[in-house]
Scaffold this motif. Structure first.
Motif, short mmCIF file in Angstrom:
data_model
loop_
_atom_site.label_atom_id
_atom_site.label_comp_id
_atom_site.label_asym_id
_atom_site.label_seq_id
_atom_site.Cartn_x
_atom_site.Cartn_y
_atom_site.Cartn_z
N LEU A 13 4.00 17.85 7.62
CA LEU A 13 5.27 17.39 7.06
C LEU A 13 5.07 16.10 6.28
N ALA A 14 4.32 15.17 6.86
CA ALA A 14 4.05 13.91 6.16
C ALA A 14 3.31 14.16 4.85
N GLU A 15 2.36 15.10 4.84
CA GLU A 15 1.64 15.43 3.61
C GLU A 15 2.60 15.93 2.54
N ASN A 16 3.53 16.79 2.94
CA ASN A 16 4.52 17.29 1.98
C ASN A 16 5.41 16.18 1.47
N MET A 17 5.86 15.31 2.36
CA MET A 17 6.73 14.22 1.96
C MET A 17 6.01 13.24 1.03
N ALA A 18 4.69 13.12 1.20
CA ALA A 18 3.90 12.23 0.36
C ALA A 18 3.58 12.85 -1.00
N GLY A 19 3.85 14.15 -1.14
CA GLY A 19 3.54 14.82 -2.39
C GLY A 19 2.07 15.09 -2.59
N ALA A 20 1.32 15.28 -1.49
CA ALA A 20 -0.10 15.59 -1.59
C ALA A 20 -0.30 16.82 -2.46
N ARG A 21 -1.40 16.84 -3.24
CA ARG A 21 -1.56 17.86 -4.28
C ARG A 21 -2.73 18.81 -4.02
N ASP A 70 7.06 29.33 0.86
CA ASP A 70 6.03 28.63 0.10
C ASP A 70 5.85 27.16 0.48
N VAL A 71 6.76 26.59 1.27
CA VAL A 71 6.59 25.22 1.77
C VAL A 71 6.82 25.26 3.27
N PRO A 72 5.81 25.71 4.02
CA PRO A 72 6.04 26.01 5.44
C PRO A 72 6.31 24.80 6.31
N HIS A 73 5.92 23.59 5.86
CA HIS A 73 6.11 22.42 6.71
C HIS A 73 6.79 21.28 5.97
N GLY A 74 7.75 21.62 5.11
CA GLY A 74 8.52 20.61 4.43
C GLY A 74 9.74 20.20 5.23
N LEU A 75 10.59 19.39 4.64
CA LEU A 75 11.81 18.97 5.34
C LEU A 75 12.71 20.16 5.65
N ASP A 76 12.72 21.17 4.77
CA ASP A 76 13.52 22.37 5.00
C ASP A 76 12.68 23.39 5.76
N ARG A 117 7.50 10.20 19.01
CA ARG A 117 8.59 10.63 18.15
C ARG A 117 8.01 11.27 16.90
N SER A 118 8.65 12.33 16.43
CA SER A 118 8.25 12.94 15.17
C SER A 118 8.30 11.91 14.05
N ARG A 119 9.32 11.07 14.04
CA ARG A 119 9.46 10.08 12.98
C ARG A 119 8.34 9.05 13.00
N ASP A 120 7.80 8.75 14.18
CA ASP A 120 6.69 7.81 14.26
C ASP A 120 5.41 8.41 13.69
N VAL A 121 5.22 9.72 13.87
CA VAL A 121 4.07 10.39 13.27
C VAL A 121 4.14 10.27 11.75
N VAL A 122 5.31 10.59 11.20
CA VAL A 122 5.49 10.52 9.75
C VAL A 122 5.36 9.08 9.26
N ASP A 123 5.96 8.14 9.98
CA ASP A 123 5.90 6.74 9.56
C ASP A 123 4.47 6.20 9.56
N ALA A 124 3.63 6.72 10.46
CA ALA A 124 2.24 6.29 10.49
C ALA A 124 1.43 6.92 9.37
N ALA A 125 1.68 8.19 9.09
CA ALA A 125 0.87 8.92 8.12
C ALA A 125 1.29 8.67 6.67
N LEU A 126 2.59 8.56 6.43
CA LEU A 126 3.10 8.56 5.07
C LEU A 126 2.54 7.42 4.20
N PRO A 127 2.54 6.17 4.65
CA PRO A 127 2.02 5.11 3.78
C PRO A 127 0.53 5.26 3.49
N ARG A 128 -0.23 5.78 4.47
CA ARG A 128 -1.66 5.99 4.24
C ARG A 128 -1.89 7.07 3.18
#
Length: 263
Positions: free
Chosen positions: A157-165, A123-129, A222-233
């Motif tokens: 992954l960034a969307e999931n980490m941001a808690g997008a609804r 049910d969370v296909p692209h989360g941290l787990d 880097r995967s982390r750079d993708v998340v770091d760019a997307a997450l604050p936005r």
């Protein structure tokens, strides 16, 4: 080489190294083989070049999702979703490649393959787990070959980490006690064209390397750079990747799901 002759596997491997692919690293690849021009050996030749670039101590990862939500997924037999491309569908079938037992599957080969494709939730296909989350936590890289960020699952992954609804109803058929059973859940889902914003964000910070592999465009980050760019936005505006209202049916559905989920 000229565009009338296939690129040699060794040339493609050198291009990958020149782009910044490091031996011994973890590399998550999204690719459209048709955009790369002819490569000696076809899709298998490109996979050979990727394996040569990451080396025997590196781990190569590709998406391997299924597109059939009515028939239970079988990791040993079920083809990839068609838009995953011929390289991804060739990769999971190769000797030594491991594939996760999940309709949202990824495939991998290398020392960390088993960790990356270990059991992950439906049910969370692209989360941290998940495989894409594990690549992120292992500080892996994302390689886009002939495709843009609309194919980049790390943005999900960034969307999931941001808690997008903007969660939309989905269903899968899974095997439970040997019998097919419908599994219903809600998943982040919308048109992914807006992920192209990552190009400007990453380029502005020098976080994305561009080059050529075969005859096609390549991007490495880097995967982390993708998340770091997307997450604050996304935390500032969770609709950052959605089309404006009325422009796209999928994004309109996502906006409707968002409104329905608000308290």
């Amino acid at each position: 080489m000229t565009e009338t002759e296939p690129a040699a596997r060794s040339d493609a491997a050198r291009q990958l190294s020149a782009l910044g692919v490091k031996a011994g690293g973890i590399l998550l690849v999204h690719t459209a083989f048709s955009k790369l021009g002819p490569i000696d050996g076809g899709p298998s030749g490109l996979i050979d070049a990727l394996l040569a670039a990451v080396g025997p101590h590196g781990t190569l990862v590709m998406p391997s999702m299924s597109d059939d939500d009515e028939i239970p997924f079988d990791a040993a037999r079920t083809p990839c979703l068609e838009n995953m491309g011929i390289v991804a569908d060739t990769f999971w079938r190769m000797p030594g490649v491991l594939r996760s037992d999940n309709p949202h599957a990824f495939a991998a080969i290398g020392p960390r393959a088993a960790e990356i494709v270990a059991a992950h939730p439906l049910d969370v296909p692209h989360g941290l787990d998940s495989p894409v989350g594990r690549v992120y936590e292992m500080d892996g890289h994302v390689l886009l070959l002939g495709v843009g960020h609309d194919a980049n699952t790390t943005v999900h992954l960034a969307e999931n980490m941001a808690g997008a609804r903007y969660l939309r109803p989905k269903h899968l058929t899974v095997l439970r006690d040997g019998k097919p059973e419908r599994f219903e859940y809600r998943e982040l889902d919308h048109c992914c064209q807006g992920f192209a914003l990552l190009d400007a964000w990453l380029d502005a910070e020098g976080k994305q390397r561009r080059g050529q592999v075969g005859y096609g465009e390549a991007r490495l980050m880097r995967s982390r750079d993708v998340v770091d760019a997307a997450l604050p936005r996304l935390r500032e505006d969770e609709t950052a990747f959605l089309h404006a209202p009325g422009m796209c049916e999928e994004c309109d559905d996502a906006r409707a799901a968002l409104q329905a989920g608000k308290p």
